[in-house]
Scaffold this motif. Structure first.
Motif, PDB file in Angstrom:
ATOM      1  N   LEU A   1       0.841  -1.204   0.000  1.00  0.00           N
ATOM      2  CA  LEU A   1       0.000   0.000   0.000  1.00  0.00           C
ATOM      3  C   LEU A   1       0.871   1.248   0.000  1.00  0.00           C
ATOM      4  CD1 LEU A   1      -2.692  -0.845   2.759  1.00  0.00           C
ATOM      5  CD2 LEU A   1      -2.794  -1.314   0.305  1.00  0.00           C
ATOM      6  N   ASP A   2       0.442   2.279  -0.714  1.00  0.00           N
ATOM      7  CA  ASP A   2       1.176   3.531  -0.588  1.00  0.00           C
ATOM      8  C   ASP A   2       0.622   4.293   0.614  1.00  0.00           C
ATOM      9  OD1 ASP A   2      -1.103   4.953  -1.329  1.00  0.00           O
ATOM     10  OD2 ASP A   2      -0.462   5.253  -3.402  1.00  0.00           O
ATOM     11  N   PHE A   3       1.196   5.466   0.859  1.00  0.00           N
ATOM     12  CA  PHE A   3       0.835   6.214   2.069  1.00  0.00           C
ATOM     13  C   PHE A   3      -0.660   6.525   2.143  1.00  0.00           C
ATOM     14  CE2 PHE A   3       0.396  10.399   4.183  1.00  0.00           C
ATOM     15  CZ  PHE A   3       0.702   9.986   5.471  1.00  0.00           C
ATOM     16  N   GLU A   4      -1.203   7.080   1.050  1.00  0.00           N
ATOM     17  CA  GLU A   4      -2.625   7.472   1.065  1.00  0.00           C
ATOM     18  C   GLU A   4      -3.527   6.263   1.270  1.00  0.00           C
ATOM     19  OE1 GLU A   4      -3.640  10.461   1.254  1.00  0.00           O
ATOM     20  OE2 GLU A   4      -1.734  11.455   0.821  1.00  0.00           O
ATOM     21  N   GLN A   5      -3.185   5.157   0.619  1.00  0.00           N
ATOM     22  CA  GLN A   5      -4.002   3.946   0.778  1.00  0.00           C
ATOM     23  C   GLN A   5      -3.950   3.440   2.216  1.00  0.00           C
ATOM     24  OE1 GLN A   5      -1.851   1.757  -2.232  1.00  0.00           O
ATOM     25  NE2 GLN A   5      -3.587   1.807  -3.650  1.00  0.00           N
ATOM     26  N   SER A   6      -2.762   3.544   2.830  1.00  0.00           N
ATOM     27  CA  SER A   6      -2.613   3.086   4.217  1.00  0.00           C
ATOM     28  C   SER A   6      -3.461   3.942   5.158  1.00  0.00           C
ATOM     29  CB  SER A   6      -1.147   3.157   4.661  1.00  0.00           C
ATOM     30  OG  SER A   6      -0.339   2.436   3.775  1.00  0.00           O
ATOM     31  N   VAL A   7      -3.428   5.273   4.927  1.00  0.00           N
ATOM     32  CA  VAL A   7      -4.214   6.185   5.774  1.00  0.00           C
ATOM     33  C   VAL A   7      -5.699   5.851   5.647  1.00  0.00           C
ATOM     34  CG1 VAL A   7      -4.931   8.584   6.100  1.00  0.00           C
ATOM     35  CG2 VAL A   7      -2.529   8.061   5.671  1.00  0.00           C
ATOM     36  N   GLU A   8      -6.144   5.677   4.396  1.00  0.00           N
ATOM     37  CA  GLU A   8      -7.559   5.367   4.155  1.00  0.00           C
ATOM     38  C   GLU A   8      -7.968   4.089   4.862  1.00  0.00           C
ATOM     39  OE1 GLU A   8      -9.041   5.081   0.041  1.00  0.00           O
ATOM     40  OE2 GLU A   8      -8.107   7.057  -0.165  1.00  0.00           O
ATOM     41  N   LYS A   9      -7.091   3.105   4.769  1.00  0.00           N
ATOM     42  CA  LYS A   9      -7.397   1.805   5.378  1.00  0.00           C
ATOM     43  C   LYS A   9      -7.548   1.945   6.900  1.00  0.00           C
ATOM     44  CE  LYS A   9      -7.777  -2.635   5.631  1.00  0.00           C
ATOM     45  NZ  LYS A   9      -9.060  -3.192   5.299  1.00  0.00           N
ATOM     46  N   ILE A  10      -6.616   2.674   7.503  1.00  0.00           N
ATOM     47  CA  ILE A  10      -6.658   2.848   8.968  1.00  0.00           C
ATOM     48  C   ILE A  10      -7.924   3.599   9.380  1.00  0.00           C
ATOM     49  CG2 ILE A  10      -5.509   4.046  10.912  1.00  0.00           C
ATOM     50  CD1 ILE A  10      -4.091   1.505   9.961  1.00  0.00           C
ATOM     51  N   ILE A  11      -8.236   4.659   8.649  1.00  0.00           N
ATOM     52  CA  ILE A  11      -9.440   5.435   8.984  1.00  0.00           C
ATOM     53  C   ILE A  11     -10.686   4.562   8.855  1.00  0.00           C
ATOM     54  CG2 ILE A  11     -10.912   7.369   8.248  1.00  0.00           C
ATOM     55  CD1 ILE A  11      -8.389   8.939   7.616  1.00  0.00           C
ATOM     56  N   SER A  12     -10.720   3.734   7.801  1.00  0.00           N
ATOM     57  CA  SER A  12     -11.928   2.918   7.627  1.00  0.00           C
ATOM     58  C   SER A  12     -12.037   1.851   8.713  1.00  0.00           C
ATOM     59  CB  SER A  12     -12.023   2.334   6.217  1.00  0.00           C
ATOM     60  OG  SER A  12     -11.196   1.227   6.095  1.00  0.00           O
ATOM     61  N   VAL A  13     -10.887   1.302   9.158  1.00  0.00           N
ATOM     62  CA  VAL A  13     -10.930   0.314  10.259  1.00  0.00           C
ATOM     63  C   VAL A  13     -11.459   0.998  11.529  1.00  0.00           C
ATOM     64  CG1 VAL A  13      -9.503  -1.088  11.823  1.00  0.00           C
ATOM     65  CG2 VAL A  13      -9.105  -1.186   9.355  1.00  0.00           C
ATOM     66  N   ILE A  14     -10.961   2.199  11.809  1.00  0.00           N
ATOM     67  CA  ILE A  14     -11.382   2.909  13.030  1.00  0.00           C
ATOM     68  C   ILE A  14     -12.874   3.246  12.967  1.00  0.00           C
ATOM     69  CG2 ILE A  14     -11.103   5.031  14.393  1.00  0.00           C
ATOM     70  CD1 ILE A  14      -8.134   5.042  13.462  1.00  0.00           C
ATOM     71  N   LYS A  15     -13.305   3.803  11.834  1.00  0.00           N
ATOM     72  CA  LYS A  15     -14.719   4.187  11.720  1.00  0.00           C
ATOM     73  C   LYS A  15     -15.623   2.970  11.837  1.00  0.00           C
ATOM     74  CE  LYS A  15     -14.637   8.499   9.185  1.00  0.00           C
ATOM     75  NZ  LYS A  15     -14.819   9.140   7.885  1.00  0.00           N
ATOM     76  N   GLU A  16     -15.201   1.901  11.194  1.00  0.00           N
ATOM     77  CA  GLU A  16     -16.025   0.690  11.231  1.00  0.00           C
ATOM     78  C   GLU A  16     -16.176   0.186  12.666  1.00  0.00           C
ATOM     79  OE1 GLU A  16     -15.530  -2.107   8.253  1.00  0.00           O
ATOM     80  OE2 GLU A  16     -16.987  -3.417   9.211  1.00  0.00           O
ATOM     81  N   LYS A  17     -15.057   0.199  13.429  1.00  0.00           N
ATOM     82  CA  LYS A  17     -15.103  -0.300  14.820  1.00  0.00           C
ATOM     83  C   LYS A  17     -15.928   0.623  15.708  1.00  0.00           C
ATOM     84  CE  LYS A  17     -12.459  -3.993  15.065  1.00  0.00           C
ATOM     85  NZ  LYS A  17     -12.899  -5.256  15.612  1.00  0.00           N
ATOM     86  N   ILE A  18     -15.791   1.923  15.491  1.00  0.00           N
ATOM     87  CA  ILE A  18     -16.453   2.860  16.395  1.00  0.00           C
ATOM     88  C   ILE A  18     -17.906   3.123  16.002  1.00  0.00           C
ATOM     89  CG2 ILE A  18     -16.432   5.221  17.324  1.00  0.00           C
ATOM     90  CD1 ILE A  18     -13.412   5.137  17.019  1.00  0.00           C
ATOM     91  N   TYR A  19     -18.099   3.348  14.709  1.00  0.00           N
ATOM     92  CA  TYR A  19     -19.448   3.722  14.283  1.00  0.00           C
ATOM     93  C   TYR A  19     -20.177   2.574  13.571  1.00  0.00           C
ATOM     94  CZ  TYR A  19     -17.023   8.162  14.882  1.00  0.00           C
ATOM     95  OH  TYR A  19     -16.264   9.179  15.378  1.00  0.00           O
ATOM     96  N   GLY A  20     -19.437   1.468  13.358  1.00  0.00           N
ATOM     97  CA  GLY A  20     -20.076   0.328  12.692  1.00  0.00           C
ATOM     98  C   GLY A  20     -20.332   0.562  11.213  1.00  0.00           C
ATOM     99  N   ALA A  21     -19.614   1.545  10.633  1.00  0.00           N
ATOM    100  CA  ALA A  21     -19.799   1.792   9.191  1.00  0.00           C
ATOM    101  C   ALA A  21     -18.504   2.311   8.605  1.00  0.00           C
ATOM    102  CB  ALA A  21     -20.883   2.833   8.976  1.00  0.00           C
ATOM    103  N   GLU A  22     -18.319   2.114   7.296  1.00  0.00           N
ATOM    104  CA  GLU A  22     -17.105   2.593   6.614  1.00  0.00           C
ATOM    105  C   GLU A  22     -17.179   4.099   6.428  1.00  0.00           C
ATOM    106  OE1 GLU A  22     -14.699   0.634   4.243  1.00  0.00           O
ATOM    107  OE2 GLU A  22     -14.869  -0.863   5.806  1.00  0.00           O
TER     108      GLU A  22
END
Ligand code: DC
Length: 226
Positions: free
Chosen positions: A205-226
């Motif tokens: 993954l490049d930097f932007e893809q890595s950031v996106e992935k981390i944000i989506s994991v966090i949002k999914e865990k906290i808010y239950g949605a991507e």
């Protein structure tokens, strides 16, 4: 209640730059716990104290103060006896000193409350090696961020060259391998994926893809949605 994201993984997986950006996007504070170990490593180096469990290291811990501060932009600085040592702790020598000093149980115990207190009142992404396993075992989100050693060494090499440092890729790779070994084989709080963590591998993954992935994991865990 504040939200805690525990972000663990080996050296050079891109944790700090990825987490910094994700924290900004989510309006969380980014806490880099490695800086604390680096500051203690620097204190030991300055005073000629060997980085092994000893009464000298315990005496050193009693004599110094280490703290993290944040400016209005949320950027972290690490203070050793009130001196901002944020720049001084970023050399390959300081990395190795930090890795060695962090294996000492008294050093880890010394830093535990400081780290826990940071997550008490603020939403944090806390980056380290044992955040999900030891420091914040009840964190709502636990991520293990990793990448192949060659990819990690390549990124660190580029970073140091860009800072004008005279380093060789082979040396950096050997350092990465040695630090991985130290971090995963120490007896106290070794680096390992926490129970219930999500593993993210950034080799491809490049930097932007890595950031996106981390944000989506966090949002999914906290808010239950991507
Ligand atoms: O993340 P870093 O490379 O700045 O960390 C420096 C050293 O500190 C690293 O070798 C492992 C150690 N460390 C640790 O043992 N536990 C943490 N929570 C953070 C860092």
């Amino acid at each position: 209640m504040s939200i805690a994201v525990a972000l663990d993984g080996p050296a050079g997986a891109g944790k700090s730059s990825i987490a910094k950006r994700a924290a900004k996007a989510l309006d969380f504070i980014y806490v880099d716990t490695g800086a604390l170990y680096r500051a203690i490593g620097l204190a030991a180096t300055r005073r000629g104290v060997a980085p092994v469990a000893s009464p000298e290291v315990e005496a050193l811990l009693n004599q110094i103060t280490v703290d993290l501060t944040f400016n209005e932009k949320g950027e972290q600085a690490v203070l050793l006896d009130g001196e901002d040592v944020s720049g001084l702790i970023r050399t390959p020598e300081a990395s190795m000193a930090a890795s060695e000093i962090s294996a000492i149980p008294a050093v880890r115990a010394y830093l535990l409350d400081l780290q826990r207190n940071m997550a008490k009142t603020r939403d944090v992404i806390m980056d380290g090696r044992d955040i999900g396993t030891v420091v914040l075992p009840d964190a709502q989100v636990k991520i293990f961020l990793t990448a192949a050693p060659e990819a990690r060494a390549g990124r660190r090499y580029k970073e140091l060259i860009e800072k004008g440092m005279d380093v060789r890729y082979e040396d950096i790779l050997q350092d990465v391998i040695k630090r991985d070994y130290n971090d995963t084989h120490r007896e106290t709080a070794p680096l390992k994926p926490a129970e219930g963590c999500v593993t993210v591998d950034t080799t491809e993954l490049d930097f932007e893809q890595s950031v996106e992935k981390i944000i989506s994991v966090i949002k999914e865990k906290i808010y239950g949605a991507e």
